[in-house]
Enzyme design. Structure first.
Site, mmCIF file in Angstrom:
data_model
loop_
_atom_site.group_PDB
_atom_site.id
_atom_site.type_symbol
_atom_site.label_atom_id
_atom_site.label_comp_id
_atom_site.label_asym_id
_atom_site.label_seq_id
_atom_site.Cartn_x
_atom_site.Cartn_y
_atom_site.Cartn_z
ATOM 1 N N GLU A 122 38.239 28.602 34.959
ATOM 2 C CA GLU A 122 39.606 29.104 35.052
ATOM 3 C C GLU A 122 40.280 28.351 36.193
ATOM 4 O O GLU A 122 39.614 28.021 37.182
ATOM 5 C CB GLU A 122 39.620 30.616 35.320
ATOM 6 C CG GLU A 122 40.965 31.240 35.054
ATOM 7 C CD GLU A 122 41.012 32.731 35.438
ATOM 8 O OE1 GLU A 122 41.767 33.458 34.814
ATOM 9 O OE2 GLU A 122 40.301 33.139 36.361
ATOM 10 N N ALA A 260 36.623 34.962 43.749
ATOM 11 C CA ALA A 260 35.576 35.316 42.787
ATOM 12 C C ALA A 260 36.127 35.024 41.395
ATOM 13 O O ALA A 260 37.325 34.851 41.213
ATOM 14 C CB ALA A 260 35.182 36.784 42.921
ATOM 15 N N HIS A 294 36.791 44.709 41.476
ATOM 16 C CA HIS A 294 37.868 43.951 40.816
ATOM 17 C C HIS A 294 37.311 43.099 39.674
ATOM 18 O O HIS A 294 37.824 43.136 38.545
ATOM 19 C CB HIS A 294 38.556 43.065 41.861
ATOM 20 C CG HIS A 294 39.640 42.189 41.310
ATOM 21 N ND1 HIS A 294 40.972 42.466 41.498
ATOM 22 C CD2 HIS A 294 39.598 41.034 40.582
ATOM 23 C CE1 HIS A 294 41.699 41.530 40.905
ATOM 24 N NE2 HIS A 294 40.885 40.647 40.344
ATOM 25 N N GLU A 295 36.258 42.351 39.964
ATOM 26 C CA GLU A 295 35.696 41.461 38.938
ATOM 27 C C GLU A 295 35.088 42.253 37.787
ATOM 28 O O GLU A 295 35.157 41.831 36.625
ATOM 29 C CB GLU A 295 34.661 40.527 39.559
ATOM 30 C CG GLU A 295 35.198 39.643 40.685
ATOM 31 C CD GLU A 295 36.466 38.893 40.313
ATOM 32 O OE1 GLU A 295 36.565 38.433 39.156
ATOM 33 O OE2 GLU A 295 37.359 38.776 41.171
ATOM 34 N N HIS A 298 37.587 43.373 35.240
ATOM 35 C CA HIS A 298 37.921 42.293 34.305
ATOM 36 C C HIS A 298 36.976 42.245 33.108
ATOM 37 O O HIS A 298 37.330 41.678 32.066
ATOM 38 C CB HIS A 298 37.844 40.940 35.007
ATOM 39 C CG HIS A 298 39.063 40.579 35.782
ATOM 40 N ND1 HIS A 298 40.335 40.652 35.262
ATOM 41 C CD2 HIS A 298 39.208 40.111 37.059
ATOM 42 C CE1 HIS A 298 41.209 40.248 36.168
ATOM 43 N NE2 HIS A 298 40.553 39.919 37.269
ATOM 44 N N GLU A 317 45.207 40.538 36.023
ATOM 45 C CA GLU A 317 45.085 40.671 37.468
ATOM 46 C C GLU A 317 45.703 41.948 38.020
ATOM 47 O O GLU A 317 45.157 42.555 38.941
ATOM 48 C CB GLU A 317 45.681 39.442 38.155
ATOM 49 C CG GLU A 317 45.008 38.135 37.762
ATOM 50 C CD GLU A 317 43.503 38.128 38.047
ATOM 51 O OE1 GLU A 317 43.021 38.957 38.830
ATOM 52 O OE2 GLU A 317 42.809 37.275 37.468
#
Length: 849
Positions: A122, A260, A294-295, A298, A317
């Site tokens: 990404e 990350a 957070h990751e 996703h 996000e």
């Protein structure tokens, strides 16, 4: 979607990549082949490639004609037929140190330089550096990955899925992994080398693992492993959708361009955001927990369901930025993490940047391929976006919000969506028209200020776009949830103005002073005027922590815009002088002090008065907590001490200066062993007092020797306090040596040194002289924008503004930099104008304090 961004999926829809890569670390090369099965819509199809050599393209063992198109990072293939088919491609490429595609990470182990190999695909451009593909988020496919590399004894390979046929690897040297779920190319990942780790299982059987190089101690994996297990279990309960794949591995990388990356099943991190050793601070532990959460958010929002194109990046996000707080608050309620939500996510930066005319909206179309990078604007897409999601969650209610998410995941799993798909799911779950509520917030740049005043017993509420600096007001209006604490008031302000009669009667019927945007969840600020402001300030002690923080944040922003005098903020500090909340101390108080400091020149009477103000603000904290940690103290006390001591040392408060010097002497033989929570300020104090070339060299040597990323950051900050030209020249001489400063960390050195008046001129000249080298070293790094944004956040006089314009304005033809440059010019200009107008008043207020 504008025509200037070609969409290859319109001519070829991939379904599966059977990918083999043979990687030669010693030669920094790789070869490979890929069989891509998919549906050709046209006889002329295009695939992405960047810096690859395409050796052959076959269909049914027959060679196909193809044409390379390096300018568009593509190659074009002529097909004899359309329909479902399998194209076989042989290719080769080179491994570079750009931290994109397939790249090496370097570390030191037992005094020897080592490397591991990993990937970063990404944002939009990087899977194509590793293999030919349709490198677009909508082009979801399954992946069968096989790897071969020049393995050394003890090497381990990891990827998105578990390894299969490991018994064959012993004969062939090939690592083969299970077929992935249907996913976008940017989520494919692997890493290999001398890795070790720890694993655990969730209650539903998902294998969770934390891995790093052998240079990292195993006990540094424990904290993140525990957090990851509990966060996955929380998300499964909250979303009512099981984690979709067999494993959730988390890999710390010595070299990594982002913070990350949410690769499905193999999340990659900078070491500082995953590893927590025994000598860690509470702040660093909380940071790791938030990044892991957070990751993992996703894995559902971004991986299971993915935006159709990058203009809906906010779907990924904004949601993950909100859910990290929801989940960590659920699993660690004692941290009171939600008290920091209004500010901790970079919201102050978002409110500042979003008030600058020319800022992007959360949702914006991409008109040029190079602009895709600019969509990752942390202040807007991450911080503002998460604030909008939190606003929506409150407006809907948590039950309806979670119900809508469950329906959204179930309907769109393994597919792609646009924002309206999410709104439809949430509308069905709640019975509310989400689209009409959210569109003004997502499609328009900026945000409103709501003015609240009482005139002739009528409460008047009006909205207007809030600006800092020169602007053109286009009359934008928002659908504003008032979220008031009083009954008898409207829920929403949709028009420019509303008038509510009988204010005195409303005040009698309601308890407490009138407040708008309670809990600070909506993305606007309030300008209370006259008696409404007086009432709030008189009742300040009775407000909750979030409300206190919000009031001070709003007054500071109003001062930034010139709506009120900046000097008025000095007196507001009395309201929080004895507050013990970490969030009030580290955020509201710190923001006001940082704002005031911009008006102060070094070695002036005004600086003397400013330092006296700082000492008064933090002396109570020092007297209450002392210098050394106490057994059994809370994380909050530790973080308050850390903040207070940092300010007191900055202000030359002698009891803290002497105590810090004593700690340094006690640990002189091993400065890394200083307790992490105070180590940074001890190192700063020593540099301020000693200011010698020998200490600079000692810090640089410690920086190179350590594997602790937090320690490195503390050393960087401490070094920036030197006031010694010989030492500064020595530091600048190290910055281009990758064996000393990793490219990913260069922006931290730049930011710290540029913010110090002694070093600023020299460092600014260094950056301009070395711009082409910086661009080459960091062109693919997400921190490259920082070299435009950092000076914009620091410079404060006309001379620097003129220099900034002279250097950067000629570079606005670079679409990847254009917006940040134009925003930077406006930001500095607004600051210069504010300081010119308010400097005398601020200096007078500090003198009289």
């Amino acid at each position: 979607m504008t025509a200037s961004v070609a969409r290859f999926i319109e001519s070829f829809i991939p379904e599966n990549y059977n990918l083999f890569l043979d990687i030669n670390r010693s030669e920094k090369t790789f070869t490979g082949n890929v069989a891509i099965t998919g549906e050709a819509i046209d006889n002329h199809i295009s695939l992405h490639q960047k810096d690859l050599t395409i050796n052959s393209v076959l269909l049914d063992n027959e060679s196909l004609n193809f044409q390379m198109d390096d300018a568009n990072e593509a190659f074009h293939i002529e097909l004899p037929e359309t329909g479902v088919l399998t194209i076989f491609i042989e290719f080769s490429g080179r491994i570079t140190d750009n931290m994109t595609g397939i790249y090496p990470s370097y570390y030191t182990y037992n005094g020897e330089k080592k490397e591991i190999i990993s990937t970063q695909f990404e944002i939009s451009h990087f899977a194509r550096e590793a293999f030919p593909c349709v490198d677009e988020p909508e082009a979801k496919a399954t992946f069968d990955l096989s790897l071969k590399f020049d393995a050394e004894e003890g090497d381990t390979a990891l990827s998105n899925m578990p390894e299969i046929n490991s018994h064959l690897r012993e004969e062939t040297g090939v690592w083969t992994f299970e077929t992935t779920p249907r996913m976008s190319t940017y989520l494919l990942a692997f890493g290999f080398g001398a890795l070790h780790g720890k694993t655990a299982k969730t209650k539903n059987g998902t294998e969770v693992g934390v891995f790093a190089t052998v240079a990292q101690a195993e006990n540094s994996f424990d904290f993140a492993l525990d957090i990851a297990v509990r966060v996955i279990e929380f998300y499964e309960d909250y979303f009512q959708v099981k984690y979709p794949i067999p494993l959730s591995y988390h890999l710390a990388l010595p070299d990594f361009s982002a913070g990350a990356m949410e690769n499905w099943g193999l999340v990659t991190y900078r070491e500082v955001y995953l590893l927590v050793d025994e000598n860690s601070s509470a702040a660093s532990r909380q940071q790791v927990a938030l990044v892991v959460a957070h990751e993992l958010a996703h894995q559902w929002f971004g991986n299971l369901v993915t935006m159709k194109w990058w203009d809906d990046l906010w779907l990924n996000e904004s949601f993950a930025n909100m859910m990290e707080y929801v989940s960590v608050n659920a699993i660690e309620p004692s941290w009171n993490i939600f008290e920091g939500f209004p500010n901790k996510l970079g919201v102050p930066n978002a409110l500042q940047r979003d008030a600058t005319d020319g800022v992007q909206s959360v949702h914006m179309e991409v008109s040029h391929p190079d602009e895709i990078n600019t969509l990752f604007d942390s202040a807007i897409v991450y911080a503002k976006g998460s604030r909008l999601m939190h606003m929506l969650r409150r407006w809907l209610g948590d039950e309806a919000f979670a119900k809508g998410l469950k329906a959204y995941f179930e309907k769109h799993q393994y597919n792609n969506t646009v924002g309206r798909d999410l709104w439809n799911a949430l509308s069905e779950a709640s019975g509310k028209d989400v689209s009409s509520f959210m569109d003004t917030w997502l499609e328009q740049p900026g945000y409103p200020v709501v003015s609240a005043e009482v005139v002739d017993d009528t409460l008047i509420l009006s909205q207007k776009q809030f600006f800092i600096g020169e602007h053109e007001d286009k009359g934008r209006l928002w659908e504003i949830p008032l979220n008031t604490n009083w009954n008898g008031l409207p829920d929403t302000l949709s028009g420019e103005r509303i008038e509510i009669p009988n204010y005195s009667q409303l005040a009698t019927e309601n308890n407490g002073v009138l407040r708008l945007n309670t809990a600070n969840t909506a993305h606007y600020i309030t300008d209370y005027q006259g008696q409404l402001l007086d009432n709030i300030l008189e009742d300040f002690a009775n407000l909750d922590t979030v409300s206190k923080l919000q009031i001070l944040q709003e007054r500071r922003l109003l001062a930034e815009s010139g709506r009120i005098s900046y000097a008025s903020l000095v007196g507001l500090l009395d309201l929080v002088e004895k507050e013990e909340s970490f969030f009030l101390i580290s955020q509201a108080k710190s923001q006001i002090l940082a704002g005031l400091k911009r008006f102060i020149d070094e070695d002036t009477e005004a600086e003397v008065h400013y330092k006296a103000l700082v000492r008064r603000q933090f002396q109570n904290d020092f007297e209450r907590l002392g210098f050394d940690a106490k057994e059994g103290e809370s994380d909050e006390d530790e973080m308050v001490r850390q903040t207070a001591l940092s300010y007191l040392i900055e202000a030359d408060y002698q009891p803290t200066v002497l105590a810090a010097a004593n700690v340094f002497q006690a640990h002189k033989e091993n400065i890394e062993s200083i307790p992490a929570s105070i180590r940074g300020l001890v190192l700063i104090n020593q540099m301020k007092q000693e200011n010698s070339l020998s200490l600079v060299e000692e810090y640089i040597n410690a920086y190179v020797a350590t594997n602790d990323s937090n320690f490195r950051r503390q050393l960087t900050q401490a070094l920036s306090y030197l006031k010694n030209q010989e030492g500064l020249d020595y530091v600048l001489g190290q910055l281009k040596d990758k064996n000393v400063v990793k490219p990913q960390d260069l922006y931290l050195w730049y930011m710290n040194f540029l913010s110090k008046s002694f070093a600023q001129e020299t460092v600014w000249d260094w950056a301009k002289e070395n711009w082409e080298w910086i661009k080459a070293a960091l062109g693919g790094d997400m921190s490259f924008d920082s070299f435009v944004n950092i000076p914009a956040g620091i410079f404060k006089n006309q001379e620097r503004l003129d220099q900034y314009i002279a250097f950067f304005e000629p570079q606005t033809s670079d679409k990847a930099l254009e917006r940040n440059i134009l925003m930077g010019i406006k930001t500095i200009a607004a600051r210069v104008d504010l300081i010119e107008k308010e400097k005398a008043a601020v200096e007078s207020a500090l003198k009289d304090y």
